[in-house]
Motif scaffolding. Structure first.
Motif, PDB file in Angstrom:
ATOM      1  N   ILE A 167       0.844  -1.195   0.000  1.00 10.03           N
ATOM      2  CA  ILE A 167       0.000   0.000   0.000  1.00 10.03           C
ATOM      3  C   ILE A 167       0.880   1.246   0.000  1.00 10.03           C
ATOM      4  O   ILE A 167       0.601   2.215  -0.712  1.00 10.03           O
ATOM      5  CB  ILE A 167      -0.973  -0.014   1.192  1.00 10.03           C
ATOM      6  N   MET A 168       1.953   1.221   0.766  1.00 11.96           N
ATOM      7  CA  MET A 168       2.873   2.363   0.808  1.00 11.96           C
ATOM      8  C   MET A 168       3.512   2.586  -0.552  1.00 11.96           C
ATOM      9  O   MET A 168       3.614   3.724  -1.022  1.00 11.96           O
ATOM     10  CB  MET A 168       3.953   2.146   1.874  1.00 11.96           C
ATOM     11  N   ASP A 169       3.922   1.512  -1.215  1.00 10.14           N
ATOM     12  CA  ASP A 169       4.519   1.638  -2.548  1.00 10.14           C
ATOM     13  C   ASP A 169       3.523   2.232  -3.537  1.00 10.14           C
ATOM     14  O   ASP A 169       3.878   3.080  -4.361  1.00 10.14           O
ATOM     15  CB  ASP A 169       5.007   0.282  -3.048  1.00 10.14           C
ATOM     16  N   LEU A 170       2.267   1.801  -3.458  1.00 10.53           N
ATOM     17  CA  LEU A 170       1.229   2.330  -4.342  1.00 10.53           C
ATOM     18  C   LEU A 170       1.016   3.819  -4.069  1.00 10.53           C
ATOM     19  O   LEU A 170       0.912   4.616  -5.009  1.00 10.53           O
ATOM     20  CB  LEU A 170      -0.070   1.548  -4.153  1.00 10.53           C
ATOM     21  N   MET A 171       1.000   4.205  -2.810  1.00  6.39           N
ATOM     22  CA  MET A 171       0.845   5.625  -2.472  1.00  6.39           C
ATOM     23  C   MET A 171       2.010   6.446  -3.014  1.00  6.39           C
ATOM     24  O   MET A 171       1.813   7.561  -3.501  1.00  6.39           O
ATOM     25  CB  MET A 171       0.739   5.819  -0.959  1.00  6.39           C
ATOM     26  N   LYS A 172       3.213   5.913  -2.934  1.00  5.30           N
ATOM     27  CA  LYS A 172       4.380   6.628  -3.456  1.00  5.30           C
ATOM     28  C   LYS A 172       4.282   6.815  -4.963  1.00  5.30           C
ATOM     29  O   LYS A 172       4.586   7.894  -5.489  1.00  5.30           O
ATOM     30  CB  LYS A 172       5.662   5.874  -3.102  1.00  5.30           C
ATOM     31  N   ARG A 173       3.863   5.771  -5.677  1.00  7.98           N
ATOM     32  CA  ARG A 173       3.732   5.887  -7.136  1.00  7.98           C
ATOM     33  C   ARG A 173       2.649   6.905  -7.515  1.00  7.98           C
ATOM     34  O   ARG A 173       2.822   7.694  -8.448  1.00  7.98           O
ATOM     35  CB  ARG A 173       3.412   4.522  -7.748  1.00  7.98           C
ATOM     36  N   LEU A 174       1.534   6.899  -6.781  1.00  5.61           N
ATOM     37  CA  LEU A 174       0.474   7.870  -7.052  1.00  5.61           C
ATOM     38  C   LEU A 174       0.943   9.292  -6.751  1.00  5.61           C
ATOM     39  O   LEU A 174       0.581  10.232  -7.458  1.00  5.61           O
ATOM     40  CB  LEU A 174      -0.774   7.545  -6.224  1.00  5.61           C
ATOM     41  N   THR A 175       1.755   9.448  -5.730  1.00  8.74           N
ATOM     42  CA  THR A 175       2.280  10.771  -5.387  1.00  8.74           C
ATOM     43  C   THR A 175       3.175  11.306  -6.498  1.00  8.74           C
ATOM     44  O   THR A 175       3.119  12.493  -6.828  1.00  8.74           O
ATOM     45  CB  THR A 175       3.047  10.715  -4.051  1.00  8.74           C
ATOM     46  N   VAL A 176       3.985  10.440  -7.083  1.00  8.64           N
ATOM     47  CA  VAL A 176       4.845  10.862  -8.199  1.00  8.64           C
ATOM     48  C   VAL A 176       3.984  11.333  -9.369  1.00  8.64           C
ATOM     49  O   VAL A 176       4.248  12.383  -9.967  1.00  8.64           O
ATOM     50  CB  VAL A 176       5.783   9.707  -8.628  1.00  8.64           C
ATOM     51  N   ILE A 177       2.937  10.584  -9.690  1.00  4.35           N
ATOM     52  CA  ILE A 177       2.032  10.970 -10.784  1.00  4.35           C
ATOM     53  C   ILE A 177       1.372  12.308 -10.460  1.00  4.35           C
ATOM     54  O   ILE A 177       1.302  13.207 -11.303  1.00  4.35           O
ATOM     55  CB  ILE A 177       0.973   9.876 -11.013  1.00  4.35           C
ATOM     56  N   LYS A 178       0.895  12.462  -9.223  1.00  3.41           N
ATOM     57  CA  LYS A 178       0.234  13.705  -8.805  1.00  3.41           C
ATOM     58  C   LYS A 178       1.177  14.894  -8.931  1.00  3.41           C
ATOM     59  O   LYS A 178       0.788  15.967  -9.405  1.00  3.41           O
ATOM     60  CB  LYS A 178      -0.260  13.557  -7.372  1.00  3.41           C
ATOM     61  N   ARG A 179       2.429  14.718  -8.514  1.00  5.20           N
ATOM     62  CA  ARG A 179       3.400  15.819  -8.611  1.00  5.20           C
ATOM     63  C   ARG A 179       3.665  16.205 -10.061  1.00  5.20           C
ATOM     64  O   ARG A 179       3.795  17.386 -10.374  1.00  5.20           O
ATOM     65  CB  ARG A 179       4.705  15.423  -7.937  1.00  5.20           C
ATOM     66  N   LYS A 180       3.741  15.225 -10.956  1.00  3.77           N
ATOM     67  CA  LYS A 180       3.952  15.528 -12.375  1.00  3.77           C
ATOM     68  C   LYS A 180       2.779  16.325 -12.934  1.00  3.77           C
ATOM     69  O   LYS A 180       2.970  17.283 -13.685  1.00  3.77           O
ATOM     70  CB  LYS A 180       4.130  14.232 -13.179  1.00  3.77           C
TER      71      LYS A 180
END
Length: 72
Positions: free
Chosen positions: A49-62
Protein backbone atom coordinates in the motif's frame (compact mmCIF):
# COMPACT_ATOMS: atom_id res chain seq x y z
CA UNK A 1 -10.02 -4.11 -2.01
CA UNK A 2 -11.95 -2.02 -4.51
CA UNK A 3 -9.92 1.04 -3.51
CA UNK A 4 -6.63 -0.60 -4.50
CA UNK A 5 -8.14 -1.63 -7.84
CA UNK A 6 -9.25 1.96 -8.46
CA UNK A 7 -5.78 3.23 -7.58
CA UNK A 8 -4.10 0.78 -9.96
CA UNK A 9 -6.56 1.72 -12.72
CA UNK A 10 -5.81 5.41 -12.12
CA UNK A 11 -2.09 4.68 -12.30
CA UNK A 12 -2.44 2.97 -15.69
CA UNK A 13 -4.79 5.56 -17.20
CA UNK A 14 -3.57 7.61 -20.17
CA UNK A 15 -2.40 11.06 -19.11
CA UNK A 16 -1.30 12.69 -22.36
CA UNK A 17 -2.88 15.60 -24.22
CA UNK A 18 -5.21 16.62 -21.40
CA UNK A 19 -6.93 19.93 -20.91
CA UNK A 20 -6.27 22.01 -17.84
CA UNK A 21 -9.59 21.03 -16.27
CA UNK A 22 -8.77 17.34 -16.86
CA UNK A 23 -5.44 17.82 -15.09
CA UNK A 24 -7.16 19.46 -12.13
CA UNK A 25 -9.62 16.56 -11.91
CA UNK A 26 -6.79 14.02 -12.09
CA UNK A 27 -4.84 15.83 -9.40
CA UNK A 28 -7.84 15.89 -7.08
CA UNK A 29 -8.62 12.24 -7.77
CA UNK A 30 -5.01 11.27 -7.02
CA UNK A 31 -5.09 13.21 -3.76
CA UNK A 32 -8.33 11.53 -2.70
CA UNK A 33 -6.97 8.08 -3.52
CA UNK A 34 -3.75 8.74 -1.61
CA UNK A 35 -5.65 9.91 1.47
CA UNK A 36 -7.98 6.88 1.40
CA UNK A 37 -5.04 4.51 0.97
CA UNK A 38 -3.30 6.23 3.87
CA UNK A 39 -6.22 5.42 6.17
CA UNK A 40 -5.93 1.74 5.24
CA UNK A 41 -2.14 1.86 5.62
CA UNK A 42 -2.46 3.23 9.16
CA UNK A 43 -4.37 0.09 10.17
CA UNK A 44 -2.55 -2.62 8.20
CA UNK A 45 1.02 -1.27 7.76
CA UNK A 46 1.28 -3.10 4.42
CA UNK A 47 4.34 -2.10 2.37
CA UNK A 48 2.47 -2.74 -0.91
CA UNK A 49 0.00 0.00 0.00
CA UNK A 50 2.87 2.36 0.81
CA UNK A 51 4.52 1.64 -2.55
CA UNK A 52 1.23 2.33 -4.34
CA UNK A 53 0.84 5.62 -2.47
CA UNK A 54 4.38 6.63 -3.46
CA UNK A 55 3.73 5.89 -7.14
CA UNK A 56 0.47 7.87 -7.05
CA UNK A 57 2.28 10.77 -5.39
CA UNK A 58 4.84 10.86 -8.20
CA UNK A 59 2.03 10.97 -10.78
CA UNK A 60 0.23 13.71 -8.81
CA UNK A 61 3.40 15.82 -8.61
CA UNK A 62 3.95 15.53 -12.37
CA UNK A 63 0.38 16.63 -13.05
CA UNK A 64 0.67 19.57 -10.65
CA UNK A 65 4.04 20.59 -12.08
CA UNK A 66 2.42 20.76 -15.52
CA UNK A 67 -0.48 22.80 -14.12
CA UNK A 68 1.79 25.39 -12.52
CA UNK A 69 3.78 25.86 -15.69
CA UNK A 70 7.44 26.51 -16.25
CA UNK A 71 9.10 28.55 -13.53
CA UNK A 72 11.56 31.26 -14.52
Amino acid sequence: MELIDRAIEFEQRKKRSLSTSDRVKLSREAKALILELNEIYKEKKDEKIMDLMKRLTVIKRKIERRLKGKLL
